[in-house]
Design a protein around this motif. Structure first.
Motif, short mmCIF file in Angstrom:
data_model
loop_
_atom_site.label_atom_id
_atom_site.label_comp_id
_atom_site.label_asym_id
_atom_site.label_seq_id
_atom_site.Cartn_x
_atom_site.Cartn_y
_atom_site.Cartn_z
N ILE A 191 -0.77 8.43 6.92
CA ILE A 191 -1.78 7.38 6.83
C ILE A 191 -2.15 6.87 8.22
O ILE A 191 -3.34 6.71 8.54
N LEU A 192 -1.16 6.61 9.06
CA LEU A 192 -1.43 6.11 10.40
C LEU A 192 -2.21 7.11 11.24
O LEU A 192 -3.11 6.75 12.01
N ALA A 193 -1.90 8.38 11.09
CA ALA A 193 -2.58 9.42 11.86
C ALA A 193 -4.05 9.54 11.48
O ALA A 193 -4.86 10.06 12.26
N SER A 194 -4.39 9.05 10.28
CA SER A 194 -5.78 9.14 9.84
C SER A 194 -6.64 7.99 10.33
O SER A 194 -7.87 8.01 10.17
N LEU A 195 -6.02 6.96 10.90
CA LEU A 195 -6.77 5.79 11.35
C LEU A 195 -7.59 6.12 12.60
O LEU A 195 -7.21 6.96 13.40
N ARG A 196 -8.71 5.41 12.74
CA ARG A 196 -9.47 5.50 13.99
C ARG A 196 -8.66 4.88 15.11
O ARG A 196 -7.73 4.09 14.87
N ASP A 197 -9.00 5.20 16.33
CA ASP A 197 -8.25 4.68 17.48
C ASP A 197 -8.24 3.15 17.50
O ASP A 197 -7.20 2.55 17.80
N ASP A 198 -9.38 2.54 17.19
CA ASP A 198 -9.43 1.07 17.21
C ASP A 198 -8.59 0.47 16.09
O ASP A 198 -7.95 -0.58 16.26
N GLN A 199 -8.57 1.14 14.92
CA GLN A 199 -7.74 0.66 13.82
C GLN A 199 -6.26 0.79 14.16
O GLN A 199 -5.47 -0.13 13.88
N LEU A 200 -5.89 1.92 14.75
CA LEU A 200 -4.50 2.12 15.11
C LEU A 200 -4.07 1.13 16.19
O LEU A 200 -2.94 0.61 16.16
N LYS A 201 -4.96 0.84 17.12
CA LYS A 201 -4.64 -0.13 18.17
C LYS A 201 -4.35 -1.50 17.59
O LYS A 201 -3.37 -2.16 17.96
N ARG A 202 -5.19 -1.93 16.64
CA ARG A 202 -4.97 -3.23 16.00
C ARG A 202 -3.68 -3.24 15.20
O ARG A 202 -2.95 -4.25 15.16
N PHE A 203 -3.38 -2.12 14.54
CA PHE A 203 -2.13 -2.01 13.79
C PHE A 203 -0.93 -2.21 14.72
O PHE A 203 0.00 -2.98 14.41
N LEU A 204 -0.93 -1.54 15.84
CA LEU A 204 0.19 -1.62 16.78
C LEU A 204 0.30 -3.01 17.42
O LEU A 204 1.38 -3.43 17.83
N GLU A 205 -0.82 -3.73 17.51
CA GLU A 205 -0.80 -5.07 18.08
C GLU A 205 -0.20 -6.10 17.12
O GLU A 205 0.42 -7.07 17.57
N ARG A 206 -0.34 -5.88 15.84
CA ARG A 206 0.12 -6.90 14.89
C ARG A 206 1.42 -6.52 14.16
O ARG A 206 2.02 -7.38 13.51
N VAL A 207 1.84 -5.26 14.25
CA VAL A 207 3.01 -4.83 13.50
C VAL A 207 4.18 -4.55 14.46
O VAL A 207 4.03 -3.82 15.44
N GLU A 208 5.32 -5.13 14.14
CA GLU A 208 6.54 -4.85 14.91
C GLU A 208 7.19 -3.59 14.35
O GLU A 208 7.39 -3.46 13.14
N LEU A 209 7.52 -2.66 15.23
CA LEU A 209 8.13 -1.40 14.80
C LEU A 209 9.63 -1.61 14.61
O LEU A 209 10.46 -1.17 15.40
N LYS A 210 9.95 -2.24 13.48
CA LYS A 210 11.35 -2.54 13.21
C LYS A 210 12.09 -1.28 12.78
O LYS A 210 11.57 -0.46 12.04
N PRO A 211 13.34 -1.13 13.22
CA PRO A 211 14.10 0.06 12.83
C PRO A 211 14.67 -0.09 11.42
O PRO A 211 15.13 -1.16 11.03
N SER A 212 14.59 0.98 10.65
CA SER A 212 15.26 1.04 9.35
C SER A 212 16.59 1.77 9.47
O SER A 212 17.53 1.48 8.73
N THR A 213 16.66 2.73 10.40
CA THR A 213 17.90 3.44 10.72
C THR A 213 17.93 3.67 12.23
O THR A 213 16.96 3.36 12.94
#
Length: 301
Positions: A191-213
């Motif tokens: 899903i993330l790979a399908s986002l436009r560059d601007d959409q992915l940029k906003r995603f990375l700005e608002r989402v913390e890449l928390k570890p699950s493992t």
């Protein structure tokens, strides 16, 4: 045969003439008239064929316009469909009047109209997507022996809306409706790979890449490299990034416009699905993704 000719200034006199041959009578057979009912049936059949042909051409125009996101001109549209410009123009004009395609005033290029998107959205709701995806998932589970999943985007996460279990022992027990982070799952990476560059940029700005493992990707550069590889190959992997005991593989599912609307994949325990084993099943998963995309209206590449 004798005949008399009248002359002036005297009595009629006898004249001898050569016998005149009779004209030959040529007998011709008039063509048998076709029954009136046959003419009516033939005319109706011809009209039906014309209507079906026009309908087929109209849908071909819709499909070709949908495949060209930047729009397409009349000449190119006619060439790709193998139709005369005038035929394409009149059919396109009708579709424009109905709103299913639109023509830009400056470039004169045709694009998909809003009513078509409304139709697609109303037809492809979540329930219908599940109905379409389930048979494909069942076949995928049968072929791979693993649990199969179909997920769609939900905000900054992904949600599994359909799943099936495989015949192998020790199947994963994730239920339908589970929500998973996008950055550390194979389904989410698609899903993330399908986002436009601007959409992915906003995603990375608002989402913390928390570890699950301990295997989770938690830094942006590493995730961007991973997503670039997903775009290049069309396949995403999860190497124990959400669950240390599980490996996953996923591919995109697209609709008739080529837009990624979800991800389909399989999951299995790491002791059964080594990296090599999972990679060997990539073509099976990709074939399932192609079948599901076709069911959603996508054209074969």
């Amino acid at each position: 045969m004798l005949r008399f000719a009248q002359t002036t200034g005297g009595p009629p006199r006898e004249a001898h003439c050569e016998p005149q041959p009779r004209p030959r009578r040529v007998h011709t057979l008039a063509p048998s008239p076709r029954p009136l009912s046959a003419n009516i049936d033939d005319d109706a059949a011809n009209r039906q064929r014309v209507r079906v042909q026009s309908l087929g051409r109209a849908f071909a125009i819709l499909e070709e316009v949908a495949r060209n996101r930047d729009g397409i001109g009349l000449a190119d549209l006619s060439k790709r469909l193998g139709l005369h410009n005038s035929t394409t123009f009149h059919l396109a004009k009708t579709l424009v009047s109905l709103g299913y395609i639109r023509q830009e005033s400056d470039t004169k290029r045709y694009r998909i109209g809003r009513p078509l998107f409304a139709l697609a959205a109303s037809a492809l709701d979540e329930i219908e997507m599940v109905n379409i995806a389930t048979p494909v998932l069942e076949e995928l589970s049968r072929q791979t022996g693993e649990s199969s999943h179909f997920a769609v985007r939900m905000g900054d996460t992904v949600v599994v809306i359909a799943r099936t279990s495989g015949p192998s022992a020790f199947q994963l027990t994730d239920r339908v409706g589970v929500v998973r982070p996008a950055h550390c799952t194979a389904l989410g990476k698609v899903i993330l790979a399908s986002l436009r560059d601007d959409q992915l940029k906003r995603f990375l700005e608002r989402v913390e890449l928390k570890p699950s493992t301990k295997n989770s990707i938690t830094v942006v550069p590493a995730l961007l490299r991973e997503l670039a590889e997903v775009r290049r190959t069309g396949v995403a992997y999860d190497e124990g990034e959400f669950n240390l005991e599980v490996r996953c593989i996923a591919v995109p599912a697209t609709d008739f416009t080529g837009r990624v609307i979800g991800a389909i994949g399989i999951s299995g325990p790491i002791w059964r699905e080594s990296q090599q084993a999972l990679q060997a099943k990539a073509k099976i998963v990709q074939a399932a993704g192609a079948r599901l995309s076709a069911a959603f209206g996508a054209k074969a590449p």
